[in-house]
Design an enzyme around this catalytic site. Structure first.
Site, PDB file in Angstrom:
ATOM      1  N   CYS A   1       0.546   3.466   3.123  1.00 32.22           N
ATOM      2  CA  CYS A   1       1.012   2.975   4.211  1.00 32.22           C
ATOM      3  C   CYS A   1       2.454   3.368   4.468  1.00 32.22           C
ATOM      4  O   CYS A   1       2.868   3.530   5.450  1.00 32.22           O
ATOM      5  CB  CYS A   1       0.526   1.470   4.074  1.00 32.22           C
ATOM      6  SG  CYS A   1      -0.972   0.962   4.198  1.00 32.22           S
TER       7      CYS A   1
ATOM      8  N   CYS B   1       0.940  -1.084  -0.043  1.00 34.36           N
ATOM      9  CA  CYS B   1      -0.034   0.164  -0.124  1.00 34.36           C
ATOM     10  C   CYS B   1       0.827   1.242  -0.072  1.00 34.36           C
ATOM     11  O   CYS B   1       1.682   1.589   1.014  1.00 34.36           O
ATOM     12  CB  CYS B   1      -0.915  -0.083   1.299  1.00 34.36           C
ATOM     13  SG  CYS B   1      -1.476   1.525   1.600  1.00 34.36           S
TER      14      CYS B   1
END
Length: 103
Positions: A31, A28
């Site tokens: 993230c 991600c």
């Protein structure tokens, strides 16, 4: 920032004080941007805050238990109970403001 999983999660959420848990995945992009922000908060708050990270791909049960539907999701626990949830990447100031209510 300590990585936890299904087996180690409960033992690492503070029963007194504040724990911030980052639910994320390795793949991600937001993230990856959030991680250094949370590491900085972990360092700057010292003993007042514990920051944990949960890889949702490795611990999907934990993600499900806390209703995590998107990454990153940050949940703040106060005295062992979830009290705040932020979904998506936010500026550092948003996390600091959130923490100021509990630390």
């Amino acid at each position: 920032m300590l990585a936890v999983n299904n087996e180690t999660f409960a033992a690492n959420v503070r029963q007194t004080g504040v724990t911030m848990v980052d639910f994320n995945t390795q793949w991600c992009p937001p993230c990856k941007v959030l991680k250094p922000i949370l590491e900085e908060l972990d360092t700057s708050y010292g003993d007042k805050l514990s920051v944990l990270e949960v890889n949702c791909d490795e611990s999907p049960e934990l993600a499900g238990q806390f209703g995590v539907m998107a990454n990153p999701t940050v949940i703040v626990f106060h005295n062992g109970e979830p009290v705040e949830k932020l979904v998506g990447l936010r500026p550092k100031s948003v996390y600091e403001s959130l923490l100021s209510r509990y630390v």
